[in-house]
Every structure is written in C-alpha cells, then in structure tokens.
Design a protein around this motif. Structure first.
Motif, PDB file in Angstrom:
ATOM      1  N   ALA A 155       8.343  -1.320   3.960  1.00  5.21           N
ATOM      2  CA  ALA A 155       6.966  -1.246   4.450  1.00  5.21           C
ATOM      3  C   ALA A 155       6.105  -0.353   3.564  1.00  5.21           C
ATOM      4  O   ALA A 155       4.906  -0.618   3.374  1.00  5.21           O
ATOM      5  CB  ALA A 155       6.957  -0.724   5.892  1.00  5.21           C
ATOM      6  N   TRP A 156       6.704   0.691   2.987  1.00  5.77           N
ATOM      7  CA  TRP A 156       5.938   1.596   2.119  1.00  5.77           C
ATOM      8  C   TRP A 156       5.492   0.882   0.855  1.00  5.77           C
ATOM      9  O   TRP A 156       4.354   1.054   0.409  1.00  5.77           O
ATOM     10  CB  TRP A 156       6.792   2.818   1.757  1.00  5.77           C
ATOM     11  N   TYR A 157       6.385   0.070   0.270  1.00  2.51           N
ATOM     12  CA  TYR A 157       6.027  -0.654  -0.952  1.00  2.51           C
ATOM     13  C   TYR A 157       4.864  -1.609  -0.687  1.00  2.51           C
ATOM     14  O   TYR A 157       3.910  -1.681  -1.472  1.00  2.51           O
ATOM     15  CB  TYR A 157       7.224  -1.433  -1.493  1.00  2.51           C
ATOM     16  N   ALA A 158       4.929  -2.335   0.423  1.00  4.00           N
ATOM     17  CA  ALA A 158       3.866  -3.282   0.749  1.00  4.00           C
ATOM     18  C   ALA A 158       2.550  -2.561   1.020  1.00  4.00           C
ATOM     19  O   ALA A 158       1.481  -2.981   0.551  1.00  4.00           O
ATOM     20  CB  ALA A 158       4.266  -4.120   1.965  1.00  4.00           C
ATOM     21  N   GLN A 159       2.620  -1.460   1.747  1.00  6.59           N
ATOM     22  CA  GLN A 159       1.421  -0.704   2.075  1.00  6.59           C
ATOM     23  C   GLN A 159       0.803  -0.079   0.832  1.00  6.59           C
ATOM     24  O   GLN A 159      -0.422  -0.124   0.640  1.00  6.59           O
ATOM     25  CB  GLN A 159       1.761   0.390   3.090  1.00  6.59           C
ATOM     26  N   THR A 160       1.622   0.506  -0.036  1.00  6.36           N
ATOM     27  CA  THR A 160       1.114   1.157  -1.237  1.00  6.36           C
ATOM     28  C   THR A 160       0.563   0.140  -2.229  1.00  6.36           C
ATOM     29  O   THR A 160      -0.473   0.373  -2.869  1.00  6.36           O
ATOM     30  CB  THR A 160       2.225   1.994  -1.897  1.00  6.36           C
ATOM     31  N   ARG A 161       1.237  -0.992  -2.346  1.00  9.29           N
ATOM     32  CA  ARG A 161       0.733  -2.047  -3.230  1.00  9.29           C
ATOM     33  C   ARG A 161      -0.632  -2.535  -2.756  1.00  9.29           C
ATOM     34  O   ARG A 161      -1.567  -2.698  -3.556  1.00  9.29           O
ATOM     35  CB  ARG A 161       1.717  -3.215  -3.272  1.00  9.29           C
ATOM     36  N   HIS A 162      -0.780  -2.746  -1.458  1.00 10.16           N
ATOM     37  CA  HIS A 162      -2.051  -3.211  -0.912  1.00 10.16           C
ATOM     38  C   HIS A 162      -3.146  -2.166  -1.146  1.00 10.16           C
ATOM     39  O   HIS A 162      -4.262  -2.503  -1.556  1.00 10.16           O
ATOM     40  CB  HIS A 162      -1.903  -3.494   0.584  1.00 10.16           C
ATOM     41  N   ALA A 163      -2.827  -0.890  -0.909  1.00 11.77           N
ATOM     42  CA  ALA A 163      -3.796   0.183  -1.132  1.00 11.77           C
ATOM     43  C   ALA A 163      -4.176   0.281  -2.607  1.00 11.77           C
ATOM     44  O   ALA A 163      -5.333   0.561  -2.944  1.00 11.77           O
ATOM     45  CB  ALA A 163      -3.234   1.509  -0.635  1.00 11.77           C
ATOM     46  N   PHE A 164      -3.197   0.037  -3.487  1.00  8.32           N
ATOM     47  CA  PHE A 164      -3.493   0.059  -4.920  1.00  8.32           C
ATOM     48  C   PHE A 164      -4.527  -1.001  -5.280  1.00  8.32           C
ATOM     49  O   PHE A 164      -5.511  -0.709  -5.992  1.00  8.32           O
ATOM     50  CB  PHE A 164      -2.227  -0.179  -5.744  1.00  8.32           C
ATOM     51  N   TYR A 165      -4.332  -2.239  -4.824  1.00 10.17           N
ATOM     52  CA  TYR A 165      -5.283  -3.295  -5.172  1.00 10.17           C
ATOM     53  C   TYR A 165      -6.672  -3.011  -4.603  1.00 10.17           C
ATOM     54  O   TYR A 165      -7.688  -3.337  -5.243  1.00 10.17           O
ATOM     55  CB  TYR A 165      -4.763  -4.650  -4.708  1.00 10.17           C
ATOM     56  N   GLN A 166      -6.741  -2.419  -3.418  1.00  7.21           N
ATOM     57  CA  GLN A 166      -8.036  -2.052  -2.855  1.00  7.21           C
ATOM     58  C   GLN A 166      -8.730  -1.015  -3.730  1.00  7.21           C
ATOM     59  O   GLN A 166      -9.921  -1.137  -4.042  1.00  7.21           O
ATOM     60  CB  GLN A 166      -7.843  -1.503  -1.431  1.00  7.21           C
TER      61      GLN A 166
END
Length: 321
Positions: A74-85
C-alpha cells in the motif's frame, strides 16, 4: 572561451525558426495562465501521466522498491500516486516561474539559515550551494539568486530542445545572474576567481560515461556521483552548503541552507561527495514522494572492484587562506 550565458531574456534576434521555438511558445502560453488554473490542468496531467500514458511507471516502481525495500504494498502505491501528483504540480509551477513576481516567490518559498550568504555588509560572502531534484528545484534556483548577496552563477546542462532551453534560461534568470554550462564551469571559475561568487548546482545527476564517478551506498543502492562539486570546492576554496527543501503545502515550500563543508580543507573530495549523498538521502526520506523517481538515476552499474571501496584521502580540498 567559457560557455557562460547571462540569465536575461534574449532578444528577438536569437530566434532560430518558428518550428524550433514551438515548445517555447507553448510554455509561454501555459505560463500566462493563473496558477490556480494551472493546478486544475495539473490534476488532469497527473492522471493521464500515471494511468493512461503510464509515463516511466516501471522506472518509478523499481526505484521506489529498491530504495525502500521493506515497505508494504500500500505504501508503494500511495507514494507513487503522490509522486505523480507532485510531478504535475512542479511542472506547472516551473512554467509559472517564468512570470512569478518577486514578492510572490518570496512568500511561496521561505528561507531558513541563509544568513551566511545574504549579508551585504562588506565583501559579499562566497559559497557553493548543492541541491537535488527534490520538491521544486526551479523555484529554488530563482530564490537562491534573490537571496545571495554575491553575484549568482547557476551551473546547468543545456536542454536538447532549443525552445525549452530558451524558456528555462529566461525563467531561471528572471532575477539576474549567470548560467554556466557544466562543461565550462572549471574555466569559468578560474577566470572569475578574483571576485566572490555564489555557485549553485543540482549534484544528484548520474555521471556521464566519460566521467570518473564516486561510488557509494545511496538509498539502499550502490550509486555513482559525479565529482564536479568537490572539484569546484578545490578550485574556488569556497565553503559548501546543502539546500534542503521541503513541501509545506501545494505551492508553498521552505528552503533550509545547511553547512556541508564550511572549511573545505577538513574533507577530501570523496568525503565531501559522501556527505552530500548522506544529506540528500536524509532529505528524500523526509518527503519521499517529492523526489524525481522517474529519473533513471541508477542506470549506471558499478564495476565489481568498486563495490567494497570506501572514501579515501585523495584530492584534499584546500582551505581558505
């Protein structure tokens, strides 16, 4: 001749044709929009980049997992999404930088600990500012040029797209200074060594194939760093600082100036780069989503012989007289 470029807006005579300047005028058009409107575009851009075009998504995933191997899925998905934002936000902020007013920039990026370079009493203090591709490095360049009392020089790598390169030159030079290519910075500082200056560069880029890198562990991976910052410290005998930025909220940042090596002779060149790598990793770990994970930072693989090496005492940086 030294390849330096004034950070001032070029005249119309610098045009190289409408087609080559297409990117420039597109960027100018987006820059003309209110920042609030650009942020709306950024939301769409972030969604398209992550879910439709999947821009370098394998690189982002791989970099995150290698740097933080013990995190839950879940951390990888959340951090990846925050990165693209944030990647999209920083993109429109970088374009807006072309016309951002001085007062607004000072409000949006506050400073902490910059007093050593800001005093205009007597001879302005020199220094080398090292930063990395974290949070908003374009605003940082502009903010540093405003803060420094001594003449400001930004070290840069020219962009392949002539329109994008012209736009970047104009934006970074909005508040004065000189832009010097990485290839010519050594000759430039020797020529300008009689006057104190402030040099700034992003030092986390992967070295070129012809460069002799310094290898160290960085974000859980054996990583190559180019030795340029340490060479500059040796040539100039300037104190070296690290600019650590953090994102406070959307469109608002704090840039803190930290001492990296204020007495250069106390460190070898390798030790200086090692300290820079440590400070960079500390900054990234504080806000991992704000690093440029789409960059192929670890494309250069180390020779086997370098895996067990550690900092040595070669090429000691000379202290100020």
């Amino acid at each position: 001749m030294s390849q330096s470029r004034s950070l001032q807006r070029p005249s119309a005579g610098h045009e190289t044709g409408a087609l080559l300047m297409l990117t420039y005028w597109i960027y100018r058009g987006i820059a003309a929009l209110p920042l609030r409107t650009s942020y709306r575009l950024a939301r769409v851009f972030a969604w398209l980049t992550e879910f439709v075009f999947r821009y370098r998504i394998k690189t982002v995933d791989s970099n995150l997992r290698n740097a933080f191997p013990d995190k839950p899925e879940a951390w990888y998905a959340q951090t990846r999404h925050a990165f693209y934002q944030q990647f999209a936000d920083v993109a429109v902020e970088a374009l807006y930088a072309w016309r951002i007013p001085k007062e607004e920039l000072e409000r949006r990026m506050t400073l902490k600990g910059w007093e050593p370079l800001m005093s205009d009493e007597g001879t302005p203090a020199p220094g080398i500012i090292l930063a990395l591709h974290h949070t908003n490095w374009e605003w940082l360049t502009q903010r540093a040029s405003l803060a420094a009392a001594a003449p400001f020089d930004g070290v840069y790598k020219p962009l392949h797209d002539k329109g994008a390169d012209r736009f970047a030159l104009e934006s970074r030079g909005k508040f004065g200074g000189t832009l010097v290519t990485m290839k010519s910075i050594g000759k430039y500082v020797l020529k300008a060594r009689r006057a104190n200056r402030v040099l700034a560069l992003l030092a986390d880029q992967s070295p070129g194939k012809k460069e002799v890198p310094y290898w160290t562990d960085f974000l859980n991976q054996h990583t190559a760093f180019f030795m340029g910052p340490a060479t500059l410290a040796r040539l100039t005998r300037y104190p070296v600082y690290f600019a650590r930025t953090r994102r406070i909220s959307r469109g608002h940042y704090e840039a803190e100036l930290l001492e990296l090596c204020t007495t250069p002779g106390s460190m070898s060149e390798n030790e200086l780069i090692e300290r820079y790598a440590q400070m960079s990793e500390e900054a990234i770990r504080l806000q991992p989503e704000s690093y440029l994970w789409s960059n192929r930072r670890w494309k250069l693989k180390p020779p086997q012989a370098t895996r067990e090496t550690s900092p040595d005492d070669s090429d000691v940086v000379q202290p100020n007289p």
